[in-house]
Design a protein around this motif. Sequence first.
Motif, PDB file in Angstrom:
ATOM      1  N   LEU A  43       0.854  -1.188   0.000  1.00 12.52           N
ATOM      2  CA  LEU A  43       0.000   0.000   0.000  1.00 12.52           C
ATOM      3  C   LEU A  43       0.885   1.232   0.000  1.00 12.52           C
ATOM      4  O   LEU A  43       1.781   1.368   0.838  1.00 12.52           O
ATOM      5  CB  LEU A  43      -0.917   0.020   1.218  1.00 12.52           C
ATOM      6  CG  LEU A  43      -1.857   1.231   1.300  1.00 12.52           C
ATOM      7  CD1 LEU A  43      -2.910   1.177   0.199  1.00 12.52           C
ATOM      8  CD2 LEU A  43      -2.533   1.313   2.664  1.00 12.52           C
ATOM      9  N   VAL A  44       0.632   2.128  -0.951  1.00 13.15           N
ATOM     10  CA  VAL A  44       1.391   3.365  -1.094  1.00 13.15           C
ATOM     11  C   VAL A  44       0.404   4.519  -0.962  1.00 13.15           C
ATOM     12  O   VAL A  44      -0.611   4.566  -1.664  1.00 13.15           O
ATOM     13  CB  VAL A  44       2.107   3.430  -2.450  1.00 13.15           C
ATOM     14  CG1 VAL A  44       2.820   4.762  -2.627  1.00 13.15           C
ATOM     15  CG2 VAL A  44       3.095   2.274  -2.573  1.00 13.15           C
ATOM     16  N   ALA A  45       0.680   5.455  -0.026  1.00  9.38           N
ATOM     17  CA  ALA A  45      -0.259   6.542   0.247  1.00  9.38           C
ATOM     18  C   ALA A  45       0.485   7.870   0.339  1.00  9.38           C
ATOM     19  O   ALA A  45       1.135   8.152   1.347  1.00  9.38           O
ATOM     20  CB  ALA A  45      -1.016   6.268   1.541  1.00  9.38           C
ATOM     21  N   PRO A  46       0.415   8.692  -0.705  1.00 15.02           N
ATOM     22  CA  PRO A  46       1.089   9.989  -0.675  1.00 15.02           C
ATOM     23  C   PRO A  46       0.376  10.986   0.231  1.00 15.02           C
ATOM     24  O   PRO A  46      -0.827  10.895   0.477  1.00 15.02           O
ATOM     25  CB  PRO A  46       1.006  10.465  -2.137  1.00 15.02           C
ATOM     26  CG  PRO A  46       0.517   9.288  -2.925  1.00 15.02           C
ATOM     27  CD  PRO A  46      -0.242   8.428  -1.984  1.00 15.02           C
ATOM     28  N   ASP A  47       1.139  11.946   0.740  1.00 17.21           N
ATOM     29  CA  ASP A  47       0.560  13.185   1.248  1.00 17.21           C
ATOM     30  C   ASP A  47       0.395  14.083   0.021  1.00 17.21           C
ATOM     31  O   ASP A  47       1.395  14.502  -0.585  1.00 17.21           O
ATOM     32  CB  ASP A  47       1.499  13.869   2.245  1.00 17.21           C
ATOM     33  CG  ASP A  47       1.607  13.122   3.568  1.00 17.21           C
ATOM     34  OD1 ASP A  47       0.821  12.183   3.791  1.00 17.21           O
ATOM     35  OD2 ASP A  47       2.485  13.486   4.374  1.00 17.21           O
ATOM     36  N   LEU A  48      -0.834  14.362  -0.365  1.00 19.88           N
ATOM     37  CA  LEU A  48      -1.053  15.133  -1.580  1.00 19.88           C
ATOM     38  C   LEU A  48      -0.514  16.555  -1.447  1.00 19.88           C
ATOM     39  O   LEU A  48      -0.367  17.085  -0.338  1.00 19.88           O
ATOM     40  CB  LEU A  48      -2.547  15.158  -1.920  1.00 19.88           C
ATOM     41  CG  LEU A  48      -3.182  13.796  -2.228  1.00 19.88           C
ATOM     42  CD1 LEU A  48      -4.666  13.955  -2.523  1.00 19.88           C
ATOM     43  CD2 LEU A  48      -2.469  13.088  -3.372  1.00 19.88           C
ATOM     44  N   ARG A  49      -0.244  17.135  -2.553  1.00 18.93           N
ATOM     45  CA  ARG A  49       0.315  18.495  -2.632  1.00 18.93           C
ATOM     46  C   ARG A  49      -0.483  19.457  -1.738  1.00 18.93           C
ATOM     47  O   ARG A  49      -1.693  19.575  -1.843  1.00 18.93           O
ATOM     48  CB  ARG A  49       0.254  18.945  -4.085  1.00 18.93           C
ATOM     49  CG  ARG A  49       0.841  20.307  -4.384  1.00 18.93           C
ATOM     50  CD  ARG A  49       0.700  20.613  -5.867  1.00 18.93           C
ATOM     51  NE  ARG A  49       1.510  19.721  -6.704  1.00 18.93           N
ATOM     52  CZ  ARG A  49       2.725  20.008  -7.155  1.00 18.93           C
ATOM     53  NH1 ARG A  49       3.275  21.176  -6.868  1.00 18.93           N
ATOM     54  NH2 ARG A  49       3.389  19.143  -7.902  1.00 18.93           N
TER      55      ARG A  49
END
Length: 320
Positions: free
Chosen positions: A73-79
């Motif tokens: 699972l890959v979860a970015p902190d969005l811009r």
Amino acid sequence: MSRTPRNEPTAHQGGAVPGHEEFQVPVAGGELAVSRWPADDPGAPVVLALHGITANGLSWARVAHHLAGRVTLVAPDLRGRGRSGSLPGPYGIAAHADDMAAVVEALGAARVVLTGHSMGAFTAALTAVRHPDLLTGLLLVDGGVGFPVPPGLDPDELITSVIGPAMRRLSMTFPDREAYRTFWRRHPAFAGSWSPWVDAYVQRDLVGEEPELRSSCSLEAVRTDGVDQLREEVSGAVHRLPRPAVLLWAERGLMDEPQGLYDEQRLASAGLAPRLVRTQLVPGTNHYTIIVGDEGAQAVARHLLAAAGVAGAGGRDGTP
């Protein structure tokens, strides 16, 4: 792609959150912070998970727990949020979608299962439309389906009416982390659903120094992205998907009120093509607990495992 290992468990009152890795992906204007929970098998499918309008990547930690190492699972902190809070604009859902293409490229994954919650679901739908070759499956969680703006209603007023409390929080300061924890524990949507996963998620949002801690979210980013969701290019993306998707919707709303963002009547009026979008209620959840609550996170994890083609799509405890 630069990497910051964070494999050690993070202690919190009432338990510990399994550690995750963090890395940065170059995007326009700087680097995007990304959290990753690796699969036990390095060759396992990858899920790319997008958070809501004032959230951050750790909102997916409870789902990662129930995925139990069967996928990555890959979860970015969005811009404009979390540890990507200093990334400048331009903001907007299309900008996030293109950032996600950069994340997939940095991962070296041929394709991913794409999911998103709330605003993240709108971003996931538009990412699927703009970059159809990136995904093998699509799961929308209490978002992604928009409705026409009533004539004469200012978009800013509409966004404020829906997420006003969340936007007001962005202008508040807190003397210490315990005060922020108390603020969230009193939130109606989290009553009875507090956990180490929720604690890690809300604590990640804080920036600054005591006694003036504040949310990492850029008010400009939140306002821009909120209004952008109302444009036909974004709200209509769910009608132009390159592959079938599932929409999981919560029974209750952002403040745990009985009326959620969706119900059977609203979804029927949205004109979704049954062959393209299959909808399913997740009973007993509200807009937040559908991913941070235990039962909601289990339901989301089961659907992600199914989308990834992983056998035995049950919870960590074997719940079907």
